[in-house]
Design an enzyme around this catalytic site. Structure first.
Site, PDB file in Angstrom:
ATOM      1  N   GLN A 125     148.003 -67.258 112.827  1.00 37.25           N
ATOM      2  CA  GLN A 125     148.254 -68.247 111.761  1.00 37.25           C
ATOM      3  C   GLN A 125     149.169 -67.623 110.706  1.00 37.25           C
ATOM      4  O   GLN A 125     148.727 -66.789 109.918  1.00 37.25           O
ATOM      5  CB  GLN A 125     146.899 -68.639 111.141  1.00 37.25           C
ATOM      6  CG  GLN A 125     146.961 -69.653 110.031  1.00 37.25           C
ATOM      7  CD  GLN A 125     145.591 -69.798 109.351  1.00 37.25           C
ATOM      8  OE1 GLN A 125     144.707 -68.966 109.534  1.00 37.25           O
ATOM      9  NE2 GLN A 125     145.435 -70.827 108.556  1.00 37.25           N
ATOM     10  N   GLY A 126     150.430 -68.020 110.690  1.00 36.08           N
ATOM     11  CA  GLY A 126     151.408 -67.463 109.749  1.00 36.08           C
ATOM     12  C   GLY A 126     151.580 -68.369 108.540  1.00 36.08           C
ATOM     13  O   GLY A 126     152.606 -69.046 108.400  1.00 36.08           O
ATOM     14  N   SER A 128     150.027 -67.350 104.950  1.00 36.07           N
ATOM     15  CA  SER A 128     150.097 -66.580 103.696  1.00 36.07           C
ATOM     16  C   SER A 128     151.355 -65.724 103.632  1.00 36.07           C
ATOM     17  O   SER A 128     151.822 -65.197 104.647  1.00 36.07           O
ATOM     18  CB  SER A 128     148.889 -65.658 103.569  1.00 36.07           C
ATOM     19  OG  SER A 128     147.699 -66.389 103.667  1.00 36.07           O
ATOM     20  N   SER A 160     146.203 -62.419 110.873  1.00 34.60           N
ATOM     21  CA  SER A 160     145.170 -61.850 111.762  1.00 34.60           C
ATOM     22  C   SER A 160     145.591 -61.987 113.218  1.00 34.60           C
ATOM     23  O   SER A 160     146.058 -63.048 113.639  1.00 34.60           O
ATOM     24  CB  SER A 160     143.834 -62.578 111.583  1.00 34.60           C
ATOM     25  OG  SER A 160     143.431 -62.527 110.248  1.00 34.60           O
ATOM     26  N   GLU A 243     139.696 -74.790 109.829  1.00 36.64           N
ATOM     27  CA  GLU A 243     139.320 -73.402 109.544  1.00 36.64           C
ATOM     28  C   GLU A 243     137.970 -73.360 108.823  1.00 36.64           C
ATOM     29  O   GLU A 243     137.083 -72.591 109.164  1.00 36.64           O
ATOM     30  CB  GLU A 243     140.405 -72.740 108.687  1.00 36.64           C
ATOM     31  CG  GLU A 243     140.129 -71.277 108.403  1.00 36.64           C
ATOM     32  CD  GLU A 243     141.323 -70.550 107.778  1.00 36.64           C
ATOM     33  OE1 GLU A 243     142.260 -71.219 107.311  1.00 36.64           O
ATOM     34  OE2 GLU A 243     141.301 -69.307 107.756  1.00 36.64           O
ATOM     35  N   GLU A 363     137.181 -68.217  93.830  1.00 32.67           N
ATOM     36  CA  GLU A 363     137.626 -68.927  92.627  1.00 32.67           C
ATOM     37  C   GLU A 363     138.198 -70.297  92.996  1.00 32.67           C
ATOM     38  O   GLU A 363     137.930 -71.305  92.333  1.00 32.67           O
ATOM     39  CB  GLU A 363     138.692 -68.110  91.877  1.00 32.67           C
ATOM     40  CG  GLU A 363     138.170 -66.823  91.234  1.00 32.67           C
ATOM     41  CD  GLU A 363     137.906 -65.702  92.233  1.00 32.67           C
ATOM     42  OE1 GLU A 363     138.415 -65.768  93.366  1.00 32.67           O
ATOM     43  OE2 GLU A 363     137.164 -64.763  91.883  1.00 32.67           O
TER      44      GLU A 363
HETATM   45  C1  LIG Z   1     140.216 -60.779 106.457  1.00 29.32           C
HETATM   46  C2  LIG Z   1     141.347 -61.713 106.100  1.00 29.32           C
HETATM   47  C3  LIG Z   1     142.037 -62.367 107.111  1.00 29.32           C
HETATM   48  C4  LIG Z   1     143.111 -63.222 106.792  1.00 29.32           C
HETATM   49  N1  LIG Z   1     143.789 -63.828 107.834  1.00 29.32           N
HETATM   50  C5  LIG Z   1     144.859 -64.631 107.542  1.00 29.32           C
HETATM   51  C6  LIG Z   1     145.637 -65.208 108.610  1.00 29.32           C
HETATM   52  O1  LIG Z   1     145.360 -65.002 109.798  1.00 29.32           O
HETATM   53  N2  LIG Z   1     146.705 -65.965 108.278  1.00 29.32           N
HETATM   54  C7  LIG Z   1     147.056 -66.221 106.978  1.00 29.32           C
HETATM   55  O2  LIG Z   1     148.017 -66.954 106.772  1.00 29.32           O
HETATM   56  N3  LIG Z   1     146.338 -65.683 105.953  1.00 29.32           N
HETATM   57  C8  LIG Z   1     145.263 -64.893 106.205  1.00 29.32           C
HETATM   58  N4  LIG Z   1     144.535 -64.322 105.173  1.00 29.32           N
HETATM   59  C9  LIG Z   1     145.013 -64.520 103.800  1.00 29.32           C
HETATM   60  C10 LIG Z   1     144.138 -65.401 102.927  1.00 29.32           C
HETATM   61  O3  LIG Z   1     144.250 -66.745 103.306  1.00 29.32           O
HETATM   62  C11 LIG Z   1     144.621 -65.175 101.482  1.00 29.32           C
HETATM   63  O4  LIG Z   1     144.330 -63.820 101.152  1.00 29.32           O
HETATM   64  C12 LIG Z   1     143.941 -66.076 100.488  1.00 29.32           C
HETATM   65  O5  LIG Z   1     144.360 -67.408 100.676  1.00 29.32           O
HETATM   66  C13 LIG Z   1     144.248 -65.657  99.027  1.00 29.32           C
HETATM   67  O6  LIG Z   1     145.606 -65.528  98.819  1.00 29.32           O
HETATM   68  P1  LIG Z   1     146.219 -64.211  98.149  1.00 29.32           P
HETATM   69  O7  LIG Z   1     145.679 -63.021  98.890  1.00 29.32           O
HETATM   70  O8  LIG Z   1     147.704 -64.381  98.091  1.00 29.32           O
HETATM   71  O9  LIG Z   1     145.637 -64.151  96.676  1.00 29.32           O
HETATM   72  P2  LIG Z   1     146.138 -65.001  95.418  1.00 29.32           P
HETATM   73  O10 LIG Z   1     146.260 -66.432  95.795  1.00 29.32           O
HETATM   74  O11 LIG Z   1     147.328 -64.322  94.842  1.00 29.32           O
HETATM   75  O12 LIG Z   1     144.915 -64.829  94.440  1.00 29.32           O
HETATM   76  C14 LIG Z   1     144.689 -63.645  93.655  1.00 29.32           C
HETATM   77  C15 LIG Z   1     143.487 -63.893  92.769  1.00 29.32           C
HETATM   78  O13 LIG Z   1     143.756 -64.987  91.862  1.00 29.32           O
HETATM   79  C16 LIG Z   1     142.774 -66.000  91.995  1.00 29.32           C
HETATM   80  N5  LIG Z   1     143.405 -67.328  91.840  1.00 29.32           N
HETATM   81  C17 LIG Z   1     144.554 -67.761  92.401  1.00 29.32           C
HETATM   82  N6  LIG Z   1     144.804 -69.047  92.051  1.00 29.32           N
HETATM   83  C18 LIG Z   1     143.774 -69.425  91.247  1.00 29.32           C
HETATM   84  C19 LIG Z   1     143.436 -70.648  90.585  1.00 29.32           C
HETATM   85  N7  LIG Z   1     144.227 -71.750  90.674  1.00 29.32           N
HETATM   86  N8  LIG Z   1     142.296 -70.700  89.862  1.00 29.32           N
HETATM   87  C20 LIG Z   1     141.478 -69.591  89.768  1.00 29.32           C
HETATM   88  N9  LIG Z   1     141.747 -68.410  90.376  1.00 29.32           N
HETATM   89  C21 LIG Z   1     142.876 -68.329  91.111  1.00 29.32           C
HETATM   90  C22 LIG Z   1     142.232 -65.838  93.413  1.00 29.32           C
HETATM   91  O14 LIG Z   1     140.939 -66.390  93.542  1.00 29.32           O
HETATM   92  C23 LIG Z   1     142.244 -64.315  93.575  1.00 29.32           C
HETATM   93  O15 LIG Z   1     141.103 -63.742  92.988  1.00 29.32           O
HETATM   94  C24 LIG Z   1     143.468 -63.459 105.442  1.00 29.32           C
HETATM   95  C25 LIG Z   1     142.765 -62.799 104.412  1.00 29.32           C
HETATM   96  C26 LIG Z   1     141.722 -61.925 104.731  1.00 29.32           C
HETATM   97  C27 LIG Z   1     140.980 -61.239 103.606  1.00 29.32           C
END
Ligand SMILES: Cc1cc2nc3c(=O)[nH]c(=O)nc-3n(C[C@H](O)[C@H](O)[C@H](O)COP(=O)(O)OP(=O)(O)OC[C@H]3O[C@@H](n4cnc5c(N)ncnc54)[C@H](O)[C@@H]3O)c2cc1C
Length: 383
Positions: A125-126, A128, A160, A243, A363
């Site tokens: 899943q591409g 993020s 992943s 999901e 959050e």
């Molecule tokens: C084990 C694992 C597997 C994953 N696998 C995949 C995958 O296969 N494909 C894929 O595409 N992604 C994958 N992800 C990514 C995952 O979907 C993202 O990490 C997640 O959506 C959060 O995005 P971010 O890491 O960019 O954090 P950000 O969105 O930058 O958030 C950073 C912090 O800010 C807070 N925040 C952001 N916006 C708000 C808001 N509006 N209100 C309050 N707080 C806020 C968040 O809660 C967090 O604490 C995976 C993540 C993990 C941990």
């Protein structure tokens, strides 16, 4: 909500339970590295496929059993209860296949669905990107038309299973001038091309479950657009909805098992009389039961209204926080073993850290519950 199973549901459960007892997965190879573990899960999925149990909730015409929502929940509970691994192509089965069934053309369904089930072609899943996670619609990977193809350039992260994947569910920007949710298109990108570089990211557990993707003029034929150009946001929402809905039942059973293991470990060490441990066990026990009942309530709502409601966010939020607390309690009960690399306890403790991020951060889930379940006013972002 009626929690009594019908005769058909009990027969379905017993059939799968006996199949699992007669066809256990190959022995767990242990701590042998990501590639060998992935091969083991692939072999297990092929076994499920040959037995007709890879995806019972898929319609019969696509190789499933047309299981009802309740039967599907029973299936995932039984997978959890038998402590067998999930299939290697879990993203293809739970996310990719169901998205294709809604948005794909007949040719796409014909071409892609069977190899998902047989684990012949693994999907990732591409979505993020480094600057687009919670706010997915702000993603920057772009796709430009080039004859009958699209040329894609950008970076994805946390992908992943990308190192084993043949196909990537890729969301890219095809119209930079349109409002951010409207300029996106959903593609199926072939991972086997030099223009897609996969770099594994080592996690706190020691494994490299996810990866960075560096994409430089990767080629995607027009026939691999899913759901129409400019319609990517709606197609991506179908994937995201699946999901959150898909894994709930396996996860809540696994949570219950870990808590039972912690209780057994506390009993072995004569720690059940420790008031701090006893209090925490009692509260976690109540939480586990509440999560189980909420998961079933969510299923009843889906049966009634046709799709999962925003309450599913509450289950994921409570499950992830409770799992972290259960694994922390395990560390308090078993002591140093839980902090020793390579032990089952340390894996659970460390892997649980990602639970409050993956599949929607806590959050974001709290925002959804506040706005869509409790009806509170939308948060205005500070200037
Ligand atoms: C084990 C694992 C597997 C994953 N696998 C995949 C995958 O296969 N494909 C894929 O595409 N992604 C994958 N992800 C990514 C995952 O979907 C993202 O990490 C997640 O959506 C959060 O995005 P971010 O890491 O960019 O954090 P950000 O969105 O930058 O958030 C950073 C912090 O800010 C807070 N925040 C952001 N916006 C708000 C808001 N509006 N209100 C309050 N707080 C806020 C968040 O809660 C967090 O604490 C995976 C993540 C993990 C941990």
């Amino acid at each position: 909500m009626d929690l009594t199973f019908s005769d058909d549901e009990l027969a379905f459960r017993d059939e799968f339970r006996s199949w699992l007892a007669e066809n256990p997965p190959p022995p767990d190879p242990g701590d042998v590295g990501d590639d060998a573990r992935n091969a083991w899960r692939g072999a297990w999925q092929r076994q499920l496929y040959e037995g007709g149990w890879a995806a019972p909730n898929w319609p019969n015409e696509y190789g499933g059993r047309g299981a009802t929502l309740t039967q599907s929940a029973i299936y995932f509970e039984e997978i959890g209860r038998a402590r067998v691994p999930l299939p290697a192509n879990v993203l293809g089965i739970l996310l990719g296949g169901p998205t294709l069934m809604v948005w794909g053309t007949d040719e796409q369904k014909e071409r892609y669905l069977t190899p998902i089930l047989s684990a012949e072609e693994i999907w990732c899943q591409g979505f993020s990107e480094p600057d687009a996670g919670s706010d997915l619609a702000s993603l920057k990977t772009r796709a430009v038309k080039d004859g009958d193809d699209w040329l894609v350039t950008g970076q994805k992260v946390w992908t992943s299973g990308a190192q084993y994947a043949k196909w990537c569910m890729l969301v890219a920007r095809t119209d930079p001038d349109a409002p951010k949710h409207k300029g996106l298109t959903y593609f199926l990108m072939d991972m086997e091309q030099d223009e897609v570089q996969v770099r594994p990211l080592r996690q706190i557990t020691g494994e490299a479950e996810f990866n960075e993707l560096f994409i430089e003029d990767a080629r995607i034929p027009d026939e691999n657009v899913i759901g129409g150009v400019g319609n990517g946001w709606k197609v991506a929402l179908t994937t995201l909805m699946n999901e959150r809905a898909g894994l709930g039942f396996t996860l809540q059973i696994r949570l219950r098992q870990i808590l039972d293991d912690v209780i057994a470990a506390a009993a072995e060490r004569d720690k059940l009389d420790d008031p701090r441990i006893a209090d925490e066990i009692a509260e976690l026990n109540a939480r586990c039961e509440a999560i189980r009942l909420m998961a079933w309530k969510g299923l009843t709502d889906t049966e009634r209204y046709g799709q999962p409601g925003p309450e599913g966010s509450l289950v994921k939020w409570l499950w992830s926080e409770t799992n972290q607390r259960v694994t922390q309690l395990a560390a308090d009960v078993v002591g140093a073993e839980a902090l020793t690399a390579g032990t089952g306890w340390s894996y659970e403790l460390l892997r649980a850290r990602g639970n409050t991020i993956e599949g929607g951060t806590t959050e974001i889930l709290k925002n959804i519950v506040a706005e869509r379940v409790l009806g509170l006013p939308r948060l205005k972002a500070a200037a």
